[in-house]
Motif scaffolding. Structure first.
Motif, PDB file in Angstrom:
ATOM      1  N   MET A 143      99.339   3.739  61.120  1.00  0.00           N
ATOM      2  CA  MET A 143      98.980   2.155  60.836  1.00  0.00           C
ATOM      3  C   MET A 143      98.927   1.435  62.087  1.00  0.00           C
ATOM      4  O   MET A 143     100.242   1.479  62.741  1.00  0.00           O
ATOM      5  CB  MET A 143      99.738   1.433  59.816  1.00  0.00           C
ATOM      6  CG  MET A 143      99.505   0.037  59.486  1.00  0.00           C
ATOM      7  SD  MET A 143     100.427  -0.769  58.383  1.00  0.00           S
ATOM      8  CE  MET A 143      99.719  -2.723  58.456  1.00  0.00           C
ATOM      9  N   LEU A 144      98.082   0.806  62.693  1.00  0.00           N
ATOM     10  CA  LEU A 144      97.968   0.111  63.764  1.00  0.00           C
ATOM     11  C   LEU A 144      98.377  -1.414  63.683  1.00  0.00           C
ATOM     12  O   LEU A 144      97.719  -2.111  62.869  1.00  0.00           O
ATOM     13  CB  LEU A 144      96.690   0.108  64.467  1.00  0.00           C
ATOM     14  CG  LEU A 144      95.923   1.685  64.976  1.00  0.00           C
ATOM     15  CD1 LEU A 144      94.581   1.707  65.414  1.00  0.00           C
ATOM     16  CD2 LEU A 144      97.061   2.342  65.939  1.00  0.00           C
ATOM     17  N   ALA A 145      99.442  -1.608  64.478  1.00  0.00           N
ATOM     18  CA  ALA A 145      99.797  -3.087  64.369  1.00  0.00           C
ATOM     19  C   ALA A 145      98.972  -4.226  65.112  1.00  0.00           C
ATOM     20  O   ALA A 145      98.518  -3.703  66.179  1.00  0.00           O
ATOM     21  CB  ALA A 145     101.268  -3.184  64.765  1.00  0.00           C
ATOM     22  N   LEU A 146      98.810  -5.234  64.488  1.00  0.00           N
ATOM     23  CA  LEU A 146      97.983  -6.114  65.080  1.00  0.00           C
ATOM     24  C   LEU A 146      98.757  -6.832  66.192  1.00  0.00           C
ATOM     25  O   LEU A 146     100.015  -6.996  66.141  1.00  0.00           O
ATOM     26  CB  LEU A 146      97.376  -7.289  64.201  1.00  0.00           C
ATOM     27  CG  LEU A 146      96.364  -6.861  63.255  1.00  0.00           C
ATOM     28  CD1 LEU A 146      96.189  -7.844  62.347  1.00  0.00           C
ATOM     29  CD2 LEU A 146      95.142  -6.252  63.990  1.00  0.00           C
ATOM     30  N   PRO A 147      98.194  -7.271  67.369  1.00  0.00           N
ATOM     31  CA  PRO A 147      99.069  -7.952  68.246  1.00  0.00           C
ATOM     32  C   PRO A 147      99.385  -9.391  67.775  1.00  0.00           C
ATOM     33  O   PRO A 147      98.606 -10.055  66.799  1.00  0.00           O
ATOM     34  CB  PRO A 147      98.021  -8.396  69.559  1.00  0.00           C
ATOM     35  CG  PRO A 147      97.007  -7.333  69.253  1.00  0.00           C
ATOM     36  CD  PRO A 147      96.671  -7.130  67.793  1.00  0.00           C
ATOM     37  N   VAL A 148     100.785  -9.800  68.093  1.00  0.00           N
ATOM     38  CA  VAL A 148     101.267 -11.098  67.411  1.00  0.00           C
ATOM     39  C   VAL A 148     100.980 -12.117  68.295  1.00  0.00           C
ATOM     40  O   VAL A 148     101.530 -11.974  69.860  1.00  0.00           O
ATOM     41  CB  VAL A 148     102.777 -10.810  67.038  1.00  0.00           C
ATOM     42  CG1 VAL A 148     103.333 -12.145  66.414  1.00  0.00           C
ATOM     43  CG2 VAL A 148     102.834  -9.738  65.919  1.00  0.00           C
ATOM     44  N   VAL A 149     100.335 -13.261  68.121  1.00  0.00           N
ATOM     45  CA  VAL A 149     100.102 -14.286  68.962  1.00  0.00           C
ATOM     46  C   VAL A 149     100.607 -15.611  68.243  1.00  0.00           C
ATOM     47  O   VAL A 149     100.561 -15.636  67.033  1.00  0.00           O
ATOM     48  CB  VAL A 149      98.812 -14.495  69.491  1.00  0.00           C
ATOM     49  CG1 VAL A 149      98.558 -13.250  70.700  1.00  0.00           C
ATOM     50  CG2 VAL A 149      97.780 -14.610  68.494  1.00  0.00           C
ATOM     51  N   ASN A 150     101.163 -16.510  68.699  1.00  0.00           N
ATOM     52  CA  ASN A 150     101.509 -17.709  68.121  1.00  0.00           C
ATOM     53  C   ASN A 150     101.289 -19.042  69.265  1.00  0.00           C
ATOM     54  O   ASN A 150     101.704 -19.125  70.222  1.00  0.00           O
ATOM     55  CB  ASN A 150     103.135 -17.790  67.861  1.00  0.00           C
ATOM     56  CG  ASN A 150     103.372 -19.248  67.006  1.00  0.00           C
ATOM     57  OD1 ASN A 150     102.521 -20.037  67.087  1.00  0.00           O
ATOM     58  ND2 ASN A 150     104.629 -19.146  66.725  1.00  0.00           N
ATOM     59  N   LEU A 151      99.897 -19.698  68.757  1.00  0.00           N
ATOM     60  CA  LEU A 151      99.528 -20.834  69.670  1.00  0.00           C
ATOM     61  C   LEU A 151      99.966 -22.081  68.927  1.00  0.00           C
ATOM     62  O   LEU A 151      99.646 -23.082  69.749  1.00  0.00           O
ATOM     63  CB  LEU A 151      97.937 -20.839  69.709  1.00  0.00           C
ATOM     64  CG  LEU A 151      97.315 -19.524  70.194  1.00  0.00           C
ATOM     65  CD1 LEU A 151      95.775 -19.456  70.380  1.00  0.00           C
ATOM     66  CD2 LEU A 151      97.880 -19.190  71.674  1.00  0.00           C
ATOM     67  N   LYS A 152     100.695 -22.263  68.109  1.00  0.00           N
ATOM     68  CA  LYS A 152     101.240 -23.528  67.494  1.00  0.00           C
ATOM     69  C   LYS A 152     101.984 -24.269  68.694  1.00  0.00           C
ATOM     70  O   LYS A 152     102.883 -23.690  69.178  1.00  0.00           O
ATOM     71  CB  LYS A 152     101.958 -23.383  66.506  1.00  0.00           C
ATOM     72  CG  LYS A 152     102.314 -24.646  65.775  1.00  0.00           C
ATOM     73  CD  LYS A 152     103.011 -24.512  64.367  1.00  0.00           C
ATOM     74  CE  LYS A 152     103.206 -25.971  63.487  1.00  0.00           C
ATOM     75  NZ  LYS A 152     103.443 -25.654  62.286  1.00  0.00           N
ATOM     76  N   ASN A 153     101.534 -25.554  68.944  1.00  0.00           N
ATOM     77  CA  ASN A 153     102.281 -26.187  70.201  1.00  0.00           C
ATOM     78  C   ASN A 153     101.954 -25.919  71.490  1.00  0.00           C
ATOM     79  O   ASN A 153     102.472 -26.553  72.679  1.00  0.00           O
ATOM     80  CB  ASN A 153     103.545 -26.262  69.817  1.00  0.00           C
ATOM     81  CG  ASN A 153     104.333 -26.913  68.503  1.00  0.00           C
ATOM     82  OD1 ASN A 153     103.809 -27.608  68.000  1.00  0.00           O
ATOM     83  ND2 ASN A 153     105.392 -26.084  67.940  1.00  0.00           N
ATOM     84  N   LYS A 154     100.879 -24.974  71.560  1.00  0.00           N
ATOM     85  CA  LYS A 154     100.298 -24.559  72.784  1.00  0.00           C
ATOM     86  C   LYS A 154      98.899 -24.928  72.936  1.00  0.00           C
ATOM     87  O   LYS A 154      98.368 -24.810  73.941  1.00  0.00           O
ATOM     88  CB  LYS A 154     100.346 -23.161  73.135  1.00  0.00           C
ATOM     89  CG  LYS A 154     101.909 -22.439  72.993  1.00  0.00           C
ATOM     90  CD  LYS A 154     101.896 -20.902  72.954  1.00  0.00           C
ATOM     91  CE  LYS A 154     103.426 -20.302  73.236  1.00  0.00           C
ATOM     92  NZ  LYS A 154     103.479 -19.031  73.225  1.00  0.00           N
ATOM     93  N   VAL A 155      98.575 -25.341  71.994  1.00  0.00           N
ATOM     94  CA  VAL A 155      96.955 -26.145  71.973  1.00  0.00           C
ATOM     95  C   VAL A 155      96.967 -27.710  71.446  1.00  0.00           C
ATOM     96  O   VAL A 155      98.151 -27.877  70.699  1.00  0.00           O
ATOM     97  CB  VAL A 155      95.927 -25.247  71.102  1.00  0.00           C
ATOM     98  CG1 VAL A 155      95.865 -24.035  71.694  1.00  0.00           C
ATOM     99  CG2 VAL A 155      96.452 -25.189  69.627  1.00  0.00           C
ATOM    100  N   SER A 156      95.980 -28.411  71.544  1.00  0.00           N
ATOM    101  CA  SER A 156      96.101 -29.673  71.021  1.00  0.00           C
ATOM    102  C   SER A 156      96.152 -29.697  69.506  1.00  0.00           C
ATOM    103  O   SER A 156      96.054 -28.848  68.937  1.00  0.00           O
ATOM    104  CB  SER A 156      94.839 -30.530  71.455  1.00  0.00           C
ATOM    105  OG  SER A 156      93.640 -29.963  70.658  1.00  0.00           O
ATOM    106  N   ALA A 157      96.789 -30.981  69.074  1.00  0.00           N
ATOM    107  CA  ALA A 157      96.671 -31.113  67.490  1.00  0.00           C
ATOM    108  C   ALA A 157      95.394 -31.053  66.755  1.00  0.00           C
ATOM    109  O   ALA A 157      95.287 -30.485  65.844  1.00  0.00           O
ATOM    110  CB  ALA A 157      97.461 -32.601  67.319  1.00  0.00           C
ATOM    111  N   THR A 158      94.393 -31.426  67.600  1.00  0.00           N
ATOM    112  CA  THR A 158      93.219 -31.549  67.069  1.00  0.00           C
ATOM    113  C   THR A 158      92.840 -30.134  66.721  1.00  0.00           C
ATOM    114  O   THR A 158      92.099 -29.701  65.827  1.00  0.00           O
ATOM    115  CB  THR A 158      92.057 -32.261  67.818  1.00  0.00           C
ATOM    116  OG1 THR A 158      92.553 -33.489  67.877  1.00  0.00           O
ATOM    117  CG2 THR A 158      90.532 -32.050  67.462  1.00  0.00           C
ATOM    118  N   GLU A 159      92.836 -29.070  68.126  1.00  0.00           N
ATOM    119  CA  GLU A 159      92.601 -27.883  67.851  1.00  0.00           C
ATOM    120  C   GLU A 159      93.373 -26.945  66.819  1.00  0.00           C
ATOM    121  O   GLU A 159      92.675 -26.204  66.007  1.00  0.00           O
ATOM    122  CB  GLU A 159      92.689 -27.214  69.381  1.00  0.00           C
ATOM    123  CG  GLU A 159      92.158 -25.777  69.223  1.00  0.00           C
ATOM    124  CD  GLU A 159      92.322 -25.085  70.644  1.00  0.00           C
ATOM    125  OE1 GLU A 159      92.333 -23.768  70.705  1.00  0.00           O
ATOM    126  OE2 GLU A 159      92.103 -25.716  71.771  1.00  0.00           O
TER     127      GLU A 159
END
Length: 256
Positions: free
Chosen positions: A1-17
Protein backbone atom coordinates in the motif's frame (compact mmCIF):
# COMPACT_ATOMS: atom_id res chain seq x y z
CA UNK A 1 0.00 0.00 0.00
CA UNK A 2 1.40 3.36 -1.06
CA UNK A 3 0.96 6.13 1.50
CA UNK A 4 -0.16 9.54 0.29
CA UNK A 5 2.03 12.56 1.03
CA UNK A 6 0.68 14.33 4.10
CA UNK A 7 0.25 18.07 3.77
CA UNK A 8 -1.45 20.58 6.03
CA UNK A 9 -2.14 24.05 4.63
CA UNK A 10 -4.46 25.26 7.38
CA UNK A 11 -3.25 28.64 8.65
CA UNK A 12 -0.79 28.73 5.73
CA UNK A 13 -3.26 30.19 3.21
CA UNK A 14 -5.79 33.00 3.51
CA UNK A 15 -9.06 32.38 5.36
CA UNK A 16 -10.93 32.80 2.06
CA UNK A 17 -8.80 30.24 0.27
CA UNK A 18 -9.05 27.79 3.16
CA UNK A 19 -12.86 27.96 3.17
CA UNK A 20 -12.93 27.34 -0.59
CA UNK A 21 -10.59 24.38 -0.08
CA UNK A 22 -12.89 22.92 2.59
CA UNK A 23 -16.01 23.37 0.44
CA UNK A 24 -14.31 21.97 -2.66
CA UNK A 25 -12.99 18.92 -0.79
CA UNK A 26 -16.49 18.37 0.59
CA UNK A 27 -17.87 18.51 -2.95
CA UNK A 28 -15.42 15.83 -4.08
CA UNK A 29 -16.51 13.62 -1.18
CA UNK A 30 -20.20 14.21 -2.03
CA UNK A 31 -19.62 13.21 -5.65
CA UNK A 32 -18.04 9.96 -4.41
CA UNK A 33 -20.89 9.39 -1.94
CA UNK A 34 -23.43 9.74 -4.76
CA UNK A 35 -21.47 7.35 -6.99
CA UNK A 36 -20.79 9.99 -9.64
CA UNK A 37 -17.00 9.68 -9.53
CA UNK A 38 -14.90 7.79 -12.09
CA UNK A 39 -11.90 6.18 -10.38
CA UNK A 40 -9.28 8.99 -10.39
CA UNK A 41 -10.78 10.82 -13.38
CA UNK A 42 -13.00 13.89 -13.86
CA UNK A 43 -12.59 17.07 -11.87
CA UNK A 44 -14.17 19.84 -9.87
CA UNK A 45 -12.35 23.17 -9.92
CA UNK A 46 -12.87 26.43 -8.07
CA UNK A 47 -11.38 29.86 -8.67
CA UNK A 48 -9.91 31.72 -5.70
CA UNK A 49 -11.63 35.14 -5.75
CA UNK A 50 -9.49 38.07 -6.78
CA UNK A 51 -6.89 35.84 -8.43
CA UNK A 52 -6.28 33.88 -11.61
CA UNK A 53 -5.60 30.79 -9.51
CA UNK A 54 -7.75 27.66 -9.55
CA UNK A 55 -7.93 24.73 -7.14
CA UNK A 56 -8.26 21.23 -8.61
CA UNK A 57 -7.78 17.63 -7.48
CA UNK A 58 -4.39 15.96 -7.40
CA UNK A 59 -4.12 13.41 -10.21
CA UNK A 60 -4.04 9.85 -8.92
CA UNK A 61 -6.22 10.38 -5.86
CA UNK A 62 -9.71 8.96 -5.47
CA UNK A 63 -12.41 11.51 -4.73
CA UNK A 64 -12.81 10.06 -1.24
CA UNK A 65 -9.13 10.83 -0.59
CA UNK A 66 -9.39 14.52 -1.43
CA UNK A 67 -8.77 16.92 1.45
CA UNK A 68 -8.66 20.68 1.74
CA UNK A 69 -4.86 20.57 1.92
CA UNK A 70 -4.11 18.18 -0.95
CA UNK A 71 -5.99 20.20 -3.56
CA UNK A 72 -3.56 21.60 -6.14
CA UNK A 73 -3.40 25.34 -6.87
CA UNK A 74 -2.63 26.18 -10.49
CA UNK A 75 -2.68 29.27 -12.71
CA UNK A 76 -4.56 29.66 -15.99
CA UNK A 77 -1.49 28.52 -17.93
CA UNK A 78 -1.53 25.21 -16.12
CA UNK A 79 1.42 25.88 -13.83
CA UNK A 80 1.38 24.66 -10.23
CA UNK A 81 1.60 27.76 -8.06
CA UNK A 82 3.13 26.21 -4.94
CA UNK A 83 6.70 25.09 -5.69
CA UNK A 84 6.73 22.54 -2.87
CA UNK A 85 3.44 20.89 -3.85
CA UNK A 86 4.02 17.09 -3.83
CA UNK A 87 1.17 16.39 -6.25
CA UNK A 88 0.47 16.65 -9.98
CA UNK A 89 -2.75 17.33 -11.86
CA UNK A 90 -4.35 15.95 -15.02
CA UNK A 91 -3.59 18.29 -17.97
CA UNK A 92 -6.43 16.80 -20.05
CA UNK A 93 -8.91 17.67 -17.34
CA UNK A 94 -7.51 21.17 -17.03
CA UNK A 95 -8.09 21.83 -20.74
CA UNK A 96 -11.83 21.81 -20.11
CA UNK A 97 -11.71 23.67 -16.80
CA UNK A 98 -9.29 26.36 -17.90
CA UNK A 99 -11.38 27.05 -21.00
CA UNK A 100 -14.45 27.63 -18.86
CA UNK A 101 -12.75 29.65 -16.12
CA UNK A 102 -11.13 31.89 -18.73
CA UNK A 103 -14.47 32.61 -20.38
CA UNK A 104 -16.75 32.70 -17.34
CA UNK A 105 -15.35 34.95 -14.64
CA UNK A 106 -18.90 35.25 -13.30
CA UNK A 107 -18.83 31.65 -12.04
CA UNK A 108 -16.52 30.31 -9.33
CA UNK A 109 -16.93 26.54 -9.66
CA UNK A 110 -16.86 24.09 -12.59
CA UNK A 111 -17.99 20.50 -11.97
CA UNK A 112 -17.45 17.71 -14.52
CA UNK A 113 -18.63 14.08 -14.29
CA UNK A 114 -18.78 10.95 -16.45
CA UNK A 115 -21.66 9.15 -14.70
CA UNK A 116 -23.53 6.60 -16.86
CA UNK A 117 -26.88 8.38 -17.04
CA UNK A 118 -25.34 11.71 -18.06
CA UNK A 119 -23.24 10.04 -20.77
CA UNK A 120 -26.30 8.12 -21.98
CA UNK A 121 -28.49 11.21 -22.33
CA UNK A 122 -25.62 13.21 -23.84
CA UNK A 123 -25.31 10.45 -26.46
CA UNK A 124 -28.96 10.66 -27.52
CA UNK A 125 -29.69 12.69 -30.65
CA UNK A 126 -32.50 14.53 -28.83
CA UNK A 127 -30.44 15.07 -25.69
CA UNK A 128 -32.26 16.01 -22.51
CA UNK A 129 -36.04 15.91 -22.83
CA UNK A 130 -38.58 17.94 -20.80
CA UNK A 131 -39.85 14.90 -18.91
CA UNK A 132 -39.31 15.75 -15.24
CA UNK A 133 -39.18 18.78 -12.99
CA UNK A 134 -35.45 18.15 -12.57
CA UNK A 135 -35.07 18.51 -16.34
CA UNK A 136 -36.76 21.90 -16.16
CA UNK A 137 -33.91 23.35 -14.08
CA UNK A 138 -31.28 22.14 -16.54
CA UNK A 139 -33.21 23.02 -19.70
CA UNK A 140 -33.49 26.60 -18.48
CA UNK A 141 -29.72 26.99 -19.04
CA UNK A 142 -28.45 24.03 -21.10
CA UNK A 143 -25.90 23.79 -23.91
CA UNK A 144 -24.18 20.97 -25.82
CA UNK A 145 -20.64 20.37 -27.06
CA UNK A 146 -19.81 17.75 -29.69
CA UNK A 147 -17.24 15.07 -28.95
CA UNK A 148 -13.74 15.78 -30.33
CA UNK A 149 -11.78 12.98 -28.66
CA UNK A 150 -9.75 13.30 -25.48
CA UNK A 151 -9.69 16.90 -24.30
CA UNK A 152 -6.01 17.63 -24.85
CA UNK A 153 -6.12 20.00 -27.84
CA UNK A 154 -5.86 23.71 -27.12
CA UNK A 155 -7.88 24.59 -30.22
CA UNK A 156 -10.94 22.82 -28.77
CA UNK A 157 -11.10 25.36 -25.97
CA UNK A 158 -12.57 28.12 -28.14
CA UNK A 159 -15.29 25.82 -29.48
CA UNK A 160 -16.10 24.71 -25.95
CA UNK A 161 -16.38 28.33 -24.81
CA UNK A 162 -18.59 29.23 -27.77
CA UNK A 163 -20.88 26.25 -27.19
CA UNK A 164 -21.18 27.00 -23.47
CA UNK A 165 -21.99 30.69 -23.93
CA UNK A 166 -23.77 31.99 -20.84
CA UNK A 167 -25.25 28.62 -19.84
CA UNK A 168 -24.68 26.87 -16.52
CA UNK A 169 -25.39 23.30 -17.65
CA UNK A 170 -23.63 21.49 -20.49
CA UNK A 171 -23.89 17.98 -21.90
CA UNK A 172 -20.70 16.85 -23.60
CA UNK A 173 -21.81 14.54 -26.41
CA UNK A 174 -20.65 10.92 -25.85
CA UNK A 175 -18.65 12.13 -22.84
CA UNK A 176 -20.43 13.48 -19.77
CA UNK A 177 -21.78 16.59 -18.07
CA UNK A 178 -20.60 19.97 -16.77
CA UNK A 179 -22.24 22.42 -14.42
CA UNK A 180 -21.14 25.86 -13.26
CA UNK A 181 -21.98 27.84 -10.14
CA UNK A 182 -21.22 31.16 -8.48
CA UNK A 183 -20.47 29.04 -5.42
CA UNK A 184 -19.42 25.41 -4.98
CA UNK A 185 -22.84 24.72 -3.47
CA UNK A 186 -24.61 26.10 -6.54
CA UNK A 187 -22.49 24.01 -8.92
CA UNK A 188 -23.21 20.90 -6.86
CA UNK A 189 -26.97 21.51 -6.82
CA UNK A 190 -26.94 22.13 -10.57
CA UNK A 191 -25.23 18.77 -11.10
CA UNK A 192 -27.65 17.09 -8.71
CA UNK A 193 -30.58 18.35 -10.79
CA UNK A 194 -28.95 17.41 -14.10
CA UNK A 195 -28.09 13.87 -13.05
CA UNK A 196 -31.53 13.29 -11.53
CA UNK A 197 -33.06 14.52 -14.81
CA UNK A 198 -30.89 12.10 -16.80
CA UNK A 199 -31.69 9.20 -14.46
CA UNK A 200 -35.41 9.80 -14.73
CA UNK A 201 -35.26 10.15 -18.52
CA UNK A 202 -33.43 6.83 -18.90
CA UNK A 203 -35.93 5.14 -16.57
CA UNK A 204 -38.94 6.56 -18.41
CA UNK A 205 -37.62 5.69 -21.87
CA UNK A 206 -36.77 2.16 -20.70
CA UNK A 207 -40.48 1.45 -20.18
CA UNK A 208 -41.04 1.65 -23.94
CA UNK A 209 -44.03 3.93 -23.42
CA UNK A 210 -44.30 7.39 -24.95
CA UNK A 211 -43.35 9.99 -22.32
CA UNK A 212 -45.46 13.03 -21.51
CA UNK A 213 -43.36 16.06 -22.43
CA UNK A 214 -43.76 19.40 -20.67
CA UNK A 215 -44.98 22.13 -23.00
CA UNK A 216 -42.32 24.48 -24.34
CA UNK A 217 -44.11 27.54 -22.95
CA UNK A 218 -43.68 26.12 -19.44
CA UNK A 219 -40.03 25.25 -20.10
CA UNK A 220 -39.44 28.82 -21.27
CA UNK A 221 -40.84 30.21 -18.02
CA UNK A 222 -38.80 27.98 -15.75
CA UNK A 223 -35.56 30.00 -15.82
CA UNK A 224 -36.81 32.77 -13.53
CA UNK A 225 -38.29 30.19 -11.16
CA UNK A 226 -35.08 28.13 -11.21
CA UNK A 227 -33.05 31.19 -10.26
CA UNK A 228 -35.16 31.48 -7.11
CA UNK A 229 -35.06 27.79 -6.19
CA UNK A 230 -31.44 26.81 -6.84
CA UNK A 231 -29.25 29.91 -6.66
CA UNK A 232 -28.33 32.01 -3.66
CA UNK A 233 -29.68 31.67 -0.14
CA UNK A 234 -32.88 29.93 -1.25
CA UNK A 235 -31.05 27.44 -3.47
CA UNK A 236 -27.55 26.01 -3.55
CA UNK A 237 -26.42 27.89 -0.47
CA UNK A 238 -29.51 26.85 1.48
CA UNK A 239 -28.79 23.19 0.76
CA UNK A 240 -25.01 23.43 1.08
CA UNK A 241 -24.77 23.56 4.91
CA UNK A 242 -26.84 20.36 5.04
CA UNK A 243 -24.51 18.75 2.52
CA UNK A 244 -21.49 19.82 4.59
CA UNK A 245 -23.03 18.25 7.69
CA UNK A 246 -23.45 15.02 5.77
CA UNK A 247 -19.77 14.94 4.78
CA UNK A 248 -18.58 15.84 8.28
CA UNK A 249 -20.67 13.04 9.74
CA UNK A 250 -19.33 10.53 7.21
CA UNK A 251 -15.63 11.43 7.47
CA UNK A 252 -14.34 14.74 8.76
CA UNK A 253 -10.85 14.15 7.33
CA UNK A 254 -11.80 16.08 4.18
CA UNK A 255 -11.46 19.33 6.15
CA UNK A 256 -7.80 18.75 7.01
Amino acid sequence: MLALPVVNLKNKVSATEWQIRVDLAACYRLIAMHGWDDLIYTHISARIPGTEHVLINAFGLRFDEITASNLVKIDMAGNIVDADCPFEFNPAGFTIHSAIHQARHDEMCVLHVHCNEAVAVASLQEGLLPISQYAMFALASLSYHDYEGLAVNEDEKLRLQQDLGDKNFMLLRNHGAITLGKTIGDAFMHMYDLIRACQIQIQVLSTGSKPVLVEQSIVDGIKAQANIVHTGLTGGQKAWPAMLRRVYQADASFAQ
